[in-house]
Scaffold this motif. Structure first.
Motif, PDB file in Angstrom:
ATOM      1  N   PHE A   7       0.915  -1.153   0.000  1.00 25.65           N
ATOM      2  CA  PHE A   7       0.000   0.000   0.000  1.00 25.65           C
ATOM      3  C   PHE A   7       0.946   1.192   0.000  1.00 25.65           C
ATOM      4  O   PHE A   7       1.844   1.263   0.863  1.00 25.65           O
ATOM      5  CB  PHE A   7      -0.844   0.103   1.283  1.00 25.65           C
ATOM      6  N   SER A  10       1.513   2.888   3.420  1.00 23.36           N
ATOM      7  CA  SER A  10       1.770   2.068   4.610  1.00 23.36           C
ATOM      8  C   SER A  10       3.186   2.322   5.114  1.00 23.36           C
ATOM      9  O   SER A  10       4.161   2.275   4.360  1.00 23.36           O
ATOM     10  CB  SER A  10       1.598   0.583   4.266  1.00 23.36           C
ATOM     11  N   PHE A  12       4.885   0.438   7.043  1.00 23.88           N
ATOM     12  CA  PHE A  12       5.681  -0.793   7.002  1.00 23.88           C
ATOM     13  C   PHE A  12       6.256  -1.009   5.593  1.00 23.88           C
ATOM     14  O   PHE A  12       7.354  -1.532   5.440  1.00 23.88           O
ATOM     15  CB  PHE A  12       4.839  -1.998   7.440  1.00 23.88           C
ATOM     16  N   GLN A  38      -6.154  -7.611  -1.851  1.00 23.63           N
ATOM     17  CA  GLN A  38      -5.429  -8.457  -0.892  1.00 23.63           C
ATOM     18  C   GLN A  38      -5.660  -9.956  -1.133  1.00 23.63           C
ATOM     19  O   GLN A  38      -4.937 -10.781  -0.598  1.00 23.63           O
ATOM     20  CB  GLN A  38      -5.823  -8.082   0.541  1.00 23.63           C
ATOM     21  N   ARG A  48      -2.851 -11.885   4.581  1.00 24.53           N
ATOM     22  CA  ARG A  48      -3.357 -10.808   3.706  1.00 24.53           C
ATOM     23  C   ARG A  48      -2.598  -9.486   3.820  1.00 24.53           C
ATOM     24  O   ARG A  48      -2.925  -8.514   3.137  1.00 24.53           O
ATOM     25  CB  ARG A  48      -4.839 -10.578   3.991  1.00 24.53           C
ATOM     26  N   LYS A  49      -1.596  -9.424   4.721  1.00 26.25           N
ATOM     27  CA  LYS A  49      -0.977  -8.115   4.952  1.00 26.25           C
ATOM     28  C   LYS A  49       0.154  -7.796   3.988  1.00 26.25           C
ATOM     29  O   LYS A  49       0.847  -8.693   3.503  1.00 26.25           O
ATOM     30  CB  LYS A  49      -0.450  -8.044   6.387  1.00 26.25           C
ATOM     31  N   VAL A  50       0.351  -6.488   3.769  1.00 29.25           N
ATOM     32  CA  VAL A  50       1.516  -5.998   3.039  1.00 29.25           C
ATOM     33  C   VAL A  50       2.387  -5.252   4.058  1.00 29.25           C
ATOM     34  O   VAL A  50       1.870  -4.786   5.075  1.00 29.25           O
ATOM     35  CB  VAL A  50       1.108  -5.072   1.873  1.00 29.25           C
ATOM     36  N   PRO A  51       3.681  -5.141   3.849  1.00 23.65           N
ATOM     37  CA  PRO A  51       4.431  -5.502   2.647  1.00 23.65           C
ATOM     38  C   PRO A  51       4.608  -7.016   2.491  1.00 23.65           C
ATOM     39  O   PRO A  51       4.670  -7.755   3.453  1.00 23.65           O
ATOM     40  CB  PRO A  51       5.799  -4.859   2.902  1.00 23.65           C
ATOM     41  N   ASP A  62       5.881  -9.678   6.176  1.00 24.19           N
ATOM     42  CA  ASP A  62       6.316  -8.988   7.396  1.00 24.19           C
ATOM     43  C   ASP A  62       7.603  -8.201   7.140  1.00 24.19           C
ATOM     44  O   ASP A  62       8.632  -8.765   6.732  1.00 24.19           O
ATOM     45  CB  ASP A  62       6.532  -9.973   8.565  1.00 24.19           C
ATOM     46  N   SER A  63       7.534  -6.897   7.443  1.00 22.01           N
ATOM     47  CA  SER A  63       8.672  -6.018   7.129  1.00 22.01           C
ATOM     48  C   SER A  63       9.976  -6.478   7.789  1.00 22.01           C
ATOM     49  O   SER A  63      11.031  -6.438   7.159  1.00 22.01           O
ATOM     50  CB  SER A  63       8.341  -4.574   7.530  1.00 22.01           C
ATOM     51  N   SER A  64       9.911  -6.944   9.035  1.00 20.93           N
ATOM     52  CA  SER A  64      11.160  -7.338   9.711  1.00 20.93           C
ATOM     53  C   SER A  64      11.766  -8.576   9.054  1.00 20.93           C
ATOM     54  O   SER A  64      12.991  -8.650   8.866  1.00 20.93           O
ATOM     55  CB  SER A  64      10.913  -7.614  11.199  1.00 20.93           C
ATOM     56  N   ASP A  98       7.520  -0.680  15.406  1.00 20.76           N
ATOM     57  CA  ASP A  98       6.521  -1.414  14.613  1.00 20.76           C
ATOM     58  C   ASP A  98       5.223  -1.669  15.382  1.00 20.76           C
ATOM     59  O   ASP A  98       4.204  -2.003  14.772  1.00 20.76           O
ATOM     60  CB  ASP A  98       7.080  -2.790  14.202  1.00 20.76           C
TER      61      ASP A  98
HETATM   62  N1  LIG Z   1       4.022  -6.544  11.331  1.00 22.35           N
HETATM   63  C1  LIG Z   1       3.701  -6.322   9.950  1.00 22.35           C
HETATM   64  C2  LIG Z   1       2.557  -5.309   9.874  1.00 22.35           C
HETATM   65  C3  LIG Z   1       2.048  -5.135   8.453  1.00 22.35           C
HETATM   66  C4  LIG Z   1       0.705  -4.415   8.437  1.00 22.35           C
HETATM   67  O1  LIG Z   1       0.078  -4.148   9.467  1.00 22.35           O
HETATM   68  N2  LIG Z   1       0.257  -4.108   7.219  1.00 22.35           N
HETATM   69  C5  LIG Z   1      -0.994  -3.421   7.043  1.00 22.35           C
HETATM   70  C6  LIG Z   1      -0.774  -2.189   6.181  1.00 22.35           C
HETATM   71  S1  LIG Z   1       0.069  -0.938   7.095  1.00 22.35           S
HETATM   72  C7  LIG Z   1      -1.956  -4.297   6.255  1.00 22.35           C
HETATM   73  O2  LIG Z   1      -1.579  -4.969   5.322  1.00 22.35           O
HETATM   74  N3  LIG Z   1      -3.234  -4.235   6.621  1.00 22.35           N
HETATM   75  C8  LIG Z   1      -4.250  -4.904   5.892  1.00 22.35           C
HETATM   76  C9  LIG Z   1      -4.992  -5.901   6.696  1.00 22.35           C
HETATM   77  O3  LIG Z   1      -4.725  -6.047   7.914  1.00 22.35           O
HETATM   78  O4  LIG Z   1      -5.876  -6.524   6.092  1.00 22.35           O
HETATM   79  C10 LIG Z   1       4.950  -5.823   9.210  1.00 22.35           C
HETATM   80  O5  LIG Z   1       5.892  -5.359   9.869  1.00 22.35           O
HETATM   81  O6  LIG Z   1       4.998  -5.942   7.986  1.00 22.35           O
END
Ligand SMILES: N[C@@H](CCC(=O)N[C@@H](CS)C(=O)NCC(=O)O)C(=O)O
Length: 241
Positions: A7, A10, A12, A38, A48-51, A62-64, A98
């Motif tokens: 995104f 975002s 992250f 997603q 489903r999360k980015v990055p 997961d960014s880390s 984070d």
């Molecule tokens: N701990 C994860 C957090 C990633 C995160 O929270 N991503 C959010 C965007 S800032 C996301 O994809 N949210 C969409 C969702 O939860 O469906 C990281 O460091 O990458």
């Protein structure tokens, strides 16, 4: 070619882009539309999360975890310190940025967006249909102010105190851990973007942010530090960082 599913706004995803810039690695971004977009992220990674980073057959969420992966394939500049105490400190600061910092800053952004329709509109993805943009920026505020009323001021006080401490620190010390750039600096700098959007957030957002933070003189050294860091990542040879 590395592919970063993201995104645009975002923090992250910004954190990972800053590492890719520091290491001068080429990559392309794939902008994900929140919600339906997603599904593709889920198909690739089972979450489903980015990055999300795709390097041929390797898919990392997961960014880390992504940063650890990048650190293993491109050593310079080294962003995860090898000296045990520095490594511990860098990981603890990264984790704080984070989690607690990210959450507190998001609350401030919701507060700011509740009172500023132009900020709400600027936060929409660039390819969001024009016809819907006006609708969103004119939404009745009751919903969002309801949200903000549910949050007390404790968050703001802790956040402001912590940020003021870091602002004082970076007046005399360029890096949060040791004597070189690390994941600690990048993790903190990335989260700060939502309080005071840097030039890299695009012209719609540049200069916008959260009142009480972006215009707070005590935090000026902090945003200056963040801006200098971004400049450095864009301009310098990786071995000079
Ligand atoms: N701990 C994860 C957090 C990633 C995160 O929270 N991503 C959010 C965007 S800032 C996301 O994809 N949210 C969409 C969702 O939860 O469906 C990281 O460091 O990458």
């Amino acid at each position: 070619m590395l592919e970063l599913y993201q995104f645009q706004h975002s923090t992250f995803c910004l954190k990972v882009r800053m590492v890719l810039q520091a290491k001068k690695m080429s990559y392309r971004t794939i902008e994900i539309f929140p919600g339906l977009g997603q599904v593709n992220v889920f198909k690739l990674s089972g979450q489903r999360k980015v990055p999300l980073l795709k390097d041929e057959e390797n898919v990392i969420a997961d960014s880390s975890a992504i940063i650890e992966y990048l650190e293993n394939i491109t050593k310079e500049p080294q962003l995860i310190p090898s000296e045990p105490q520095e490594s511990t400190n860098a990981h603890i600061i990264e984790d704080w940025a984070d989690t607690t910092l990210a959450k507190d800053i998001r609350i401030e952004l919701v507060r700011a967006a509740a009172i500023d329709p132009s900020l709400r509109e600027a936060l929409l993805p660039e390819d969001f249909p024009e016809s819907f943009k006006g609708l969103i920026s004119n939404l009745p505020l009751e919903f969002m102010t309801g949200l903000t009323q549910a949050m007390n001021n404790e968050t703001s006080n802790t956040l402001l105190n912590n940020l003021e401490k870091i602002a004082t620190l970076v007046k005399t010390k360029q890096w949060l851990v040791g004597n070189s750039l690390s994941i600690a600096d990048i993790a903190v700098a990335a989260q700060l973007s939502l309080l005071c959007f840097p030039a890299s957030s695009g012209e719609n957002l540049f200069g916008k942010g959260c009142p009480g933070y972006k215009d707070n003189p005590r935090l000026e050294p902090l945003f200056q530090w963040r801006n200098n860091l971004e400049q450095l990542l864009l301009a310098k040879d990786p071995t000079e960082i």
